[in-house]
Design a protein around this motif. Sequence first.
Motif, PDB file in Angstrom:
ATOM      1  N   THR A 155      -3.923 -26.157  43.908  1.00  0.00           N
ATOM      2  CA  THR A 155      -3.127 -24.954  43.665  1.00  0.00           C
ATOM      3  C   THR A 155      -2.389 -25.198  42.349  1.00  0.00           C
ATOM      4  O   THR A 155      -2.310 -26.335  41.869  1.00  0.00           O
ATOM      5  N   GLU A 156      -1.838 -24.136  41.772  1.00  0.00           N
ATOM      6  CA  GLU A 156      -1.110 -24.301  40.498  1.00  0.00           C
ATOM      7  C   GLU A 156       0.065 -25.267  40.662  1.00  0.00           C
ATOM      8  O   GLU A 156       0.321 -26.106  39.804  1.00  0.00           O
ATOM      9  N   LYS A 157       0.729 -25.173  41.804  1.00  0.00           N
ATOM     10  CA  LYS A 157       1.879 -26.056  42.071  1.00  0.00           C
ATOM     11  C   LYS A 157       1.422 -27.519  42.147  1.00  0.00           C
ATOM     12  O   LYS A 157       2.057 -28.411  41.589  1.00  0.00           O
ATOM     13  N   GLU A 158       0.299 -27.768  42.831  1.00  0.00           N
ATOM     14  CA  GLU A 158      -0.229 -29.132  42.950  1.00  0.00           C
ATOM     15  C   GLU A 158      -0.644 -29.685  41.584  1.00  0.00           C
ATOM     16  O   GLU A 158      -0.392 -30.853  41.267  1.00  0.00           O
ATOM     17  N   PHE A 162       0.827 -32.861  39.591  1.00  0.00           N
ATOM     18  CA  PHE A 162      -0.063 -33.914  39.076  1.00  0.00           C
ATOM     19  C   PHE A 162       0.257 -34.207  37.602  1.00  0.00           C
ATOM     20  O   PHE A 162       0.423 -35.355  37.211  1.00  0.00           O
ATOM     21  N   ILE A 163       0.357 -33.127  36.793  1.00  0.00           N
ATOM     22  CA  ILE A 163       0.600 -33.311  35.347  1.00  0.00           C
ATOM     23  C   ILE A 163       1.976 -33.935  35.102  1.00  0.00           C
ATOM     24  O   ILE A 163       2.134 -34.794  34.227  1.00  0.00           O
ATOM     25  N   THR A 172       1.852 -26.533  29.046  1.00  0.00           N
ATOM     26  CA  THR A 172       0.987 -26.729  27.865  1.00  0.00           C
ATOM     27  C   THR A 172      -0.260 -27.507  28.243  1.00  0.00           C
ATOM     28  O   THR A 172      -1.377 -27.124  27.884  1.00  0.00           O
ATOM     29  N   ILE A 173      -0.085 -28.591  28.979  1.00  0.00           N
ATOM     30  CA  ILE A 173      -1.230 -29.438  29.332  1.00  0.00           C
ATOM     31  C   ILE A 173      -2.189 -28.684  30.249  1.00  0.00           C
ATOM     32  O   ILE A 173      -3.407 -28.771  30.089  1.00  0.00           O
ATOM     33  N   ARG A 174      -1.654 -27.898  31.172  1.00  0.00           N
ATOM     34  CA  ARG A 174      -2.508 -27.096  32.067  1.00  0.00           C
ATOM     35  C   ARG A 174      -3.362 -26.116  31.242  1.00  0.00           C
ATOM     36  O   ARG A 174      -4.559 -25.984  31.467  1.00  0.00           O
ATOM     37  N   ARG A 175      -2.711 -25.483  30.262  1.00  0.00           N
ATOM     38  CA  ARG A 175      -3.426 -24.526  29.391  1.00  0.00           C
ATOM     39  C   ARG A 175      -4.516 -25.231  28.568  1.00  0.00           C
ATOM     40  O   ARG A 175      -5.626 -24.746  28.427  1.00  0.00           O
ATOM     41  N   VAL A 189      -6.436 -21.020  41.633  1.00  0.00           N
ATOM     42  CA  VAL A 189      -6.920 -22.298  42.172  1.00  0.00           C
ATOM     43  C   VAL A 189      -7.683 -23.012  41.056  1.00  0.00           C
ATOM     44  O   VAL A 189      -8.489 -22.396  40.361  1.00  0.00           O
ATOM     45  N   TYR A 190      -7.387 -24.281  40.874  1.00  0.00           N
ATOM     46  CA  TYR A 190      -7.954 -25.055  39.761  1.00  0.00           C
ATOM     47  C   TYR A 190      -8.887 -26.139  40.293  1.00  0.00           C
ATOM     48  O   TYR A 190      -8.605 -26.759  41.314  1.00  0.00           O
TER      49      TYR A 190
END
Length: 205
Positions: A155-158, A162-163, A172-175, A189-190
């Motif tokens: 999930t985005e929160k998870e 993690f990051i 930024t890192i997620r993007r 969901v990633y």
Amino acid sequence: MMQLDKIVNYHKALADPTRVRILILLSEGELTGQTLAEKLCLSPPTITHHAAKLRAVSLIHERRDKNAIYFSLDRYFLKQYESSLQSILAKPNENTTEAKELETMDEKNERLKQSVLRNFITADGKLKHIPAQLKKKRIVLEHLAEQLEEGRKYTEKELNTFIQQYHADFATIRREFIMHAYLYREQEVYERNPLEMWERWETLS
């Protein structure tokens, strides 16, 4: 036979969908930079950037006429590259020098990777800061993406959690993960992409 580094640079120049599209359009005949920009829905400076990469390996010609710049395909060099690669692959025993050159390139990449990770990752695995240079940034992103579990849906929160183990700027890192194809997102969901889909930093000059 053409030198191996020229063949490698030729393939680097083609390792971009926009540059391949430019060649496809030019295969139909000469076009101006402005026309290419319109057909590909890109800005003229972006076309100039990609054209410079293609011109550097002699894949296209450029000529100026008043205020317009015309581009055309260099079919002679296209044939040269194709036949040189075929001759390298056809005679593996005669190409030990080329194999060694490729090997040293891999070694060079590995040395660069280790050096970047030493400079940007602390002893306890935290990211000091996101590198500004694209190649170094990709090396760091790849290193972080490798820590994600293959096949697991986050999930985005998870993913943010993690990051944050590595760096505070999770947004930024997620993007960047998405932008460089390390992850894909579907309805918040990633999931980690297969390794072969990752953008390779090794192809960057």
